[in-house]
Design a protein around this motif. Structure first.
Motif, short mmCIF file in Angstrom:
data_model
loop_
_atom_site.label_atom_id
_atom_site.label_comp_id
_atom_site.label_asym_id
_atom_site.label_seq_id
_atom_site.Cartn_x
_atom_site.Cartn_y
_atom_site.Cartn_z
N TYR A 61 17.33 -7.65 -0.06
CA TYR A 61 16.92 -7.56 1.34
C TYR A 61 16.57 -6.13 1.73
N GLU A 62 17.47 -5.19 1.42
CA GLU A 62 17.30 -3.81 1.86
C GLU A 62 16.09 -3.14 1.24
N GLU A 63 15.91 -3.31 -0.07
CA GLU A 63 14.88 -2.56 -0.78
C GLU A 63 13.55 -3.30 -0.89
N TRP A 64 13.59 -4.63 -0.68
CA TRP A 64 12.33 -5.39 -0.83
C TRP A 64 12.01 -6.20 0.43
N GLY A 65 12.91 -7.08 0.83
CA GLY A 65 12.63 -7.95 1.97
C GLY A 65 12.39 -7.18 3.26
N PHE A 66 13.26 -6.24 3.54
CA PHE A 66 13.11 -5.43 4.76
C PHE A 66 11.82 -4.62 4.72
N GLU A 67 11.56 -3.97 3.59
CA GLU A 67 10.34 -3.17 3.46
C GLU A 67 9.10 -4.03 3.59
N ARG A 68 9.16 -5.23 3.02
CA ARG A 68 8.01 -6.13 3.08
C ARG A 68 7.77 -6.63 4.51
N SER A 69 8.84 -6.82 5.27
CA SER A 69 8.70 -7.31 6.64
C SER A 69 7.97 -6.30 7.53
N TYR A 70 8.02 -5.02 7.16
CA TYR A 70 7.31 -3.99 7.92
C TYR A 70 6.02 -3.55 7.24
N GLY A 71 5.63 -4.24 6.18
CA GLY A 71 4.39 -3.92 5.50
C GLY A 71 4.45 -2.64 4.69
N ARG A 72 5.65 -2.22 4.30
CA ARG A 72 5.80 -0.97 3.56
C ARG A 72 5.71 -1.19 2.05
N THR A 73 5.69 -2.41 1.60
CA THR A 73 5.53 -2.69 0.17
C THR A 73 4.74 -3.97 -0.03
N SER A 74 3.99 -4.00 -1.12
CA SER A 74 3.26 -5.20 -1.52
C SER A 74 3.73 -5.67 -2.89
N PRO A 115 5.37 -7.64 -5.77
CA PRO A 115 5.87 -9.01 -5.94
C PRO A 115 7.37 -8.99 -6.22
N LEU A 116 8.06 -10.03 -5.77
CA LEU A 116 9.51 -10.09 -5.97
C LEU A 116 9.86 -10.06 -7.44
N SER A 117 9.07 -10.72 -8.28
CA SER A 117 9.37 -10.74 -9.71
C SER A 117 9.35 -9.34 -10.31
N ASP A 118 8.36 -8.54 -9.91
CA ASP A 118 8.28 -7.17 -10.41
C ASP A 118 9.43 -6.33 -9.88
N PHE A 119 9.77 -6.53 -8.60
CA PHE A 119 10.91 -5.81 -8.03
C PHE A 119 12.19 -6.13 -8.80
N LEU A 120 12.43 -7.40 -9.07
CA LEU A 120 13.65 -7.79 -9.78
C LEU A 120 13.68 -7.23 -11.20
N THR A 121 12.52 -7.22 -11.86
CA THR A 121 12.46 -6.66 -13.22
C THR A 121 12.80 -5.18 -13.20
N SER A 123 1.73 2.85 -5.47
CA SER A 123 1.45 1.62 -4.73
C SER A 123 2.13 0.41 -5.37
N ARG A 124 2.59 0.55 -6.61
CA ARG A 124 3.30 -0.55 -7.25
C ARG A 124 4.56 -0.90 -6.47
N GLN A 125 5.26 0.13 -5.97
CA GLN A 125 6.49 -0.12 -5.23
C GLN A 125 6.36 0.04 -3.72
N SER A 126 5.45 0.92 -3.28
CA SER A 126 5.44 1.26 -1.86
C SER A 126 4.03 1.53 -1.36
#
Length: 390
Positions: free
Chosen positions: A92-105, A107-113, A206-209
């Motif tokens: 949530y903190e590093e991916w979901g929250f950032e995604r909700s504000y458009g700060r990251t694109s 994919p969840l799979s790449d984030f988890l890896t 841009s891969r992460q942020s």
């Protein structure tokens, strides 16, 4: 009409529009609350690990192993277990929250890896660091916290030295800036600062942020300036030059050593207080471990985490000074105040540019964008006056 720095500063900030400013304010306030959320999660994870006795049972199974191996394995196990338990919060903190504000694109799979790789690396390296801490507790007794400050300085220096070579390439692709006007301009700037060409790179940030960013990492032969592809895509040539001038300022002024020293001092103070508080906090969580037992690492890290958050304003104040110095270096050497202001405004999308004085002191690792733009405009006004009087 005379140039007015205050009016120009307001114009730059207001150019974002009221909607973007409100979104930035919301994002910034929420990230501040996430600090408290992180501490609560850390406390919960500590309670679960202590109450279930996971590390105690592991310690019993490793009783016949050598002290060093046993201690390291317990520390590694703790980091792995705590990261797994806190994974929902981390997502949530590093991916979901950032995604909700458009700060990251990302994919969840790449984030988890990437997160899994990060957990493995931090567990191994964190285990080695705390093996050193527990060795100092055994050998130096009550003064262990003082020696641990030196260990922290060594570990921070080693990490900064090796990270660009061994760690950062795992998560991003670093390569020379493509041929063209940008590369030509940046290499000319590098020559003026006596920075080798192979230490000015771009990376696929841009891969992460989606944040507009650049950074200096490494020391000695591994030191380099890296600019995110986001910055290269969004900025004009002058803005890239102004930002690179800022990063060269960090490089030339040696700000990394200031941070290493500060980490060592804060670590000493944190470990000193942890030594005094450990017994009470351990009893509160139901742990029978002493501070010399690796089974007590969850309690030790909880104390250090809380103290670290409390020390954040001190660390922030030092880094803000460095950021101001780097801005001043860019203005002196690159002489593009409007380009620097334009680049800074792009960062205001994820760092509210007009915080209160308290918020800036407590939470901002950089001076507010409004303050930085105003300094650029003051510099421009002063130099306009100098030019006019020649």
């Amino acid at each position: 009409m005379a140039f007015d720095p205050a009016v120009e500063t307001a114009r730059y900030i207001d150019s974002l529009g009221s909607e973007a400013l409100q979104k930035a304010a919301s994002y910034t306030a929420a990230t501040n609350w996430l600090l408290l959320g992180g501490l609560l999660v850390t406390a919960l994870v500590t309670w679960i690990i202590v109450r279930t006795g996971l590390l105690d049972r592991l310690s019993a199974r490793l009783a016949n192993r050598g002290w060093a191996l046993r201690t390291w394995l317990i520390c590694v196990a703790f980091f792995l277990i705590s990261d797994v338990l806190s994974l929902p919060w981390g997502i949530y903190e590093e991916w979901g929250f950032e995604r909700s504000y458009g700060r990251t694109s990302q994919p969840l799979s790449d984030f988890l890896t990437q997160n899994a790789i990060g957990i493995l690396l931090s567990s191994i390296l964190g285990g080695l660091f705390f093996l050193g801490v527990y060795a100092l507790i055994r050998r130096t007794g009550k003064s262990w916290w003082l020696w641990s400050g030196g260990l922290t300085a060594f570990a921070a220096s080693a990490t900064i030295l090796l990270s660009p070579v061994l760690i950062e390439p795992i998560f991003n692709d670093y390569k020379p800036v493509p041929e063209g006007p940008v590369r030509t301009a940046l290499l000319e700037m590098a020559d003026e600062a006596a920075i080798p060409h192979d230490r000015v790179l771009m990376f696929d940030g841009s891969r992460q942020s989606n944040n507009f960013t650049a950074n200096v990492s490494g020391v000695f032969g591994s030191a380099r300036i890296a600019i995110s592809d986001v910055a290269l895509k969004q900025a004009s040539l002058d803005e890239v030059k102004a930002v690179t001038g800022h990063e060269i300022g960090h490089y030339v002024l040696g700000h990394v050593w200031r941070i290493v020293f500060l980490f060592a001092v804060i670590a000493m103070l944190g470990f000193f207080l942890a030594d005094r508080l450990f017994g009470r906090v351990a009893a509160l969580f139901g742990s029978k471990a002493t501070i010399a037992d690796p089974e007590g690492l969850p309690v030790l890290l909880l104390i250090v985490s809380v103290l670290g958050v409390l020390a954040q304003p001190v660390l922030n104040s030092v880094t803000r000074v460095g950021e101001s110095e780097a801005d001043a270096y860019s203005l002196r050497t690159v002489n593009l105040p409007d380009a620097l202001a334009g680049a800074l405004v792009k960062t205001a999308e994820y760092r509210y540019p007009r915080p209160s004085a308290f918020e800036e002191i407590a939470f901002y690792s950089h001076p507010s964008v409004e303050r930085r733009v105003r300094r650029a405009m003051d510099w421009k006004a002063a130099n306009l006056e100098k030019t006019a009087t020649r």
